[in-house]
Enzyme design. Structure first.
Site, PDB file in Angstrom:
ATOM      1  N   LYS A 155      56.081  -8.458  66.550  1.00 45.52           N
ATOM      2  CA  LYS A 155      57.432  -7.910  66.597  1.00 45.52           C
ATOM      3  C   LYS A 155      58.187  -8.476  65.393  1.00 45.52           C
ATOM      4  O   LYS A 155      58.561  -9.647  65.382  1.00 45.52           O
ATOM      5  CB  LYS A 155      58.100  -8.332  67.912  1.00 45.52           C
ATOM      6  CG  LYS A 155      59.592  -8.059  67.982  1.00 45.52           C
ATOM      7  CD  LYS A 155      60.163  -8.649  69.268  1.00 45.52           C
ATOM      8  CE  LYS A 155      61.680  -8.669  69.231  1.00 45.52           C
ATOM      9  NZ  LYS A 155      62.242  -9.216  70.489  1.00 45.52           N
ATOM     10  N   GLU A 167      60.693  -2.270  78.012  1.00 43.15           N
ATOM     11  CA  GLU A 167      60.898  -3.683  78.341  1.00 43.15           C
ATOM     12  C   GLU A 167      62.308  -3.915  78.856  1.00 43.15           C
ATOM     13  O   GLU A 167      63.270  -3.296  78.391  1.00 43.15           O
ATOM     14  CB  GLU A 167      60.642  -4.582  77.133  1.00 43.15           C
ATOM     15  CG  GLU A 167      61.666  -4.445  76.033  1.00 43.15           C
ATOM     16  CD  GLU A 167      61.690  -5.604  75.046  1.00 43.15           C
ATOM     17  OE1 GLU A 167      62.490  -6.533  75.260  1.00 43.15           O
ATOM     18  OE2 GLU A 167      60.945  -5.550  74.064  1.00 43.15           O
TER      19      GLU A 167
END
Length: 201
Positions: free
Chosen positions: A122, A33
């Site tokens: 997350k 990412e």
């Protein structure tokens, strides 16, 4: 073997994007990412998708709005990671066929994320929740919920996190900081992959 490690390239520039991505993939890390508060992040992500989208899951972090999700979809990104649990961002991500990893810290946020279709959670900041906190939260979550520890997880404590029930990790500054060379990143990625594999065994 697909390792559940997401490389977080905060601060990466378009000039670095391809060599850094190649080094990570070669070391065995295939989910990557680029946080949107990095310089010219959309350019970096598009370059990475175009070059490596067949061999890695490329996406963005620090995604805060449905508009950002739409723009990421247009450049071919496959993953949306956020620091918070925003149902609008999760729903937009899933409507466009991308993977959604919202940031959560409490059971309420965990269940909100799951009800809105998140692929995984997350756990952020992991350093505040810790393996003991994860163990407690994991006890009430649906079986099979994918949980990634981010912030506070490192090669030194992977085994402890695995024992508490984590599925994977988001790794930022231990892998990449502005100024690291490709050789630096290769060495760090190799160490992290080895520790991950050892922690699983």
């Amino acid at each position: 073997m697909t390792r559940k490690i997401i490389a977080i390239l905060r601060g990466v520039t378009p000039v670095e994007a391809l060599p850094v991505t190649e080094a990570l993939i070669d070391a065995g890390i295939t989910s990557i990412e680029v946080p949107l508060n990095s310089p010219d992040s959309f350019t970096s992500i598009k370059m990475m998708v175009d070059a490596f989208g067949q061999s890695a899951l490329i996406g963005a972090g620090t995604v805060l709005t449905p508009d950002d999700v739409q723009r990421l979809h247009q450049i071919g990104a496959g993953m949306v990671v956020s620091p918070d649990c925003n149902p609008r961002v999760i729903v937009a991500t899933k409507q466009l066929g991308m993977q959604s990893y919202p940031g959560v810290m409490t059971p309420t946020e965990c269940f909100t994320a799951l009800r809105n279709g998140a692929d995984g959670l997350k756990l952020f900041p992991g350093s505040l929740i810790g393996p003991d906190g994860l163990r407690a939260i994991r006890a009430v979550l649906p079986a099979g919920t994918q949980i990634y520890a981010v912030g506070g997880a490192s090669a030194d404590n992977f085994a402890e996190w695995f024992a508490a029930g984590v599925d994977g990790f988001g790794i930022g500054s231990a892998l990449y900081k502005p100024g690291f060379t490709v050789d630096d990143i290769t060495a760090r990625a190799t160490e992290i992959v080895a520790a991950y594999d050892e922690g699983l065994s």
